[in-house]
Design an enzyme around this catalytic site. Structure first.
Site, short mmCIF file in Angstrom:
data_model
loop_
_atom_site.label_atom_id
_atom_site.label_comp_id
_atom_site.label_asym_id
_atom_site.label_seq_id
_atom_site.Cartn_x
_atom_site.Cartn_y
_atom_site.Cartn_z
N ASN A 91 8.64 -8.06 -0.84
CA ASN A 91 7.66 -8.83 -1.61
C ASN A 91 7.53 -10.29 -1.14
O ASN A 91 6.52 -10.95 -1.43
CB ASN A 91 7.99 -8.82 -3.11
N ASP A 129 5.78 -0.94 -11.48
CA ASP A 129 4.67 -1.05 -10.54
C ASP A 129 3.32 -1.01 -11.28
O ASP A 129 3.21 -0.39 -12.33
CB ASP A 129 4.75 0.12 -9.53
#
Ligand code: IPE
Ligand code: MG
Length: 239
Positions: A50, A2
């Protein structure tokens, strides 16, 4: 993995440059894990959620994934790495899915390390799919409801041929699971670091492994029981 986007924006770069730098961090990390002799590495590269990002970013991520598979081919094959994938691989565009599957098949016999990419992956989605498959088997009369135990469920997860993770590392300061391996993380040690993924290197990995090594994993038992040779904990820690 991330923090790619924030890393780029902080430097006045487009988010995609963060993902590009993130791919270099993947290369470094795979290499380091292989050199350290880790048996399994699973990377959360693209979540089911996503897909809802702006189309241009999704496109760029798919393109980078293709580039990754092409560029790392020799590294994977020369280093006895088996490439594996979990998630809804069928949702990936064909131009990525083809080369990905080809490299997975080509590396299927490798035994040095299993590198799993979680792509279009979500832990809840995986559990729902496993439940549906079990229900179908019950409906066909192949399985009785009483036969559904932990092993039966695990056998229907995407990770059926992988051990549960010992250690989870999340970068960029966020302290969440975000739908990753929800079932499999039951006894996993968690390590959160403020370092953004594009900056993550061997030193950060070694620090996480050092801390992991210093933890006592009790699997529900007491400290005193852990010394007992036939305890569940010693069973598990041998795995
Ligand atoms: C991780 O970086 C990479 C993917 C999810 C593909 P992010 O893109 O989530 O980066 P931030 O969280 O916006 O900084
Ligand atoms: Mg993020």
């Amino acid at each position: 993995m991330d923090g790619n986007g924030r890393w780029a924006v902080e430097r006045g770069l487009p988010r995609v440059e963060g993902h590009r730098a993130g791919a270099d961090a993947v290369h470094r990390t795979v290499k380091a894990c292989r050199e350290l002799g880790l048996s399994h590495l699973t990377l959360y590269a693209f979540s089911e959620q996503n897909w809802r990002r702006p189309e241009a970013e999704v496109q760029a991520l798919m393109q980078l994934l293709l580039e990754y598979v092409r560029r790392e081919r020799a590294e994977i094959l020369d280093n006895d790495i088996r490439l594996n994938a979990i998630g809804q691989i069928d949702r990936l565009p064909a131009f990525v899915r083809g080369p990905l599957r080809e490299l997975m098949e080509r590396s299927a016999g490798n035994r040095g390390m299993v590198l799993t990419l979680a792509l279009s992956y979500g832990g809840r989605e995986e559990l729902v799919a496993a439940t549906r498959r079990l229900a179908e088997r019950v409906a066909r009369g192949e399985l009785a409801p009483d036969d559904i135990d932990e092993a039966a469920l695990e056998g229907h997860l995407d990770t059926h041929d992988l051990p549960d993770p010992d250690l989870l590392i999340r970068t960029s300061g966020e302290e969440r699971i975000s739908n990753f391996l929800l079932w499999q993380l039951a006894y996993t040690e968690l390590h959160f670091t403020p370092v953004a993924w594009p900056e993550f290197d061997r030193t950060h990995l070694l620090e996480a492994l050092d801390r992991f090594g210093a933890r006592e994993r009790r699997f529900g038992l007491t400290s005193a029981q852990l010394g007992a040779p036939d305890s569940l904990a010693s069973e598990k820690s041998r795995c």
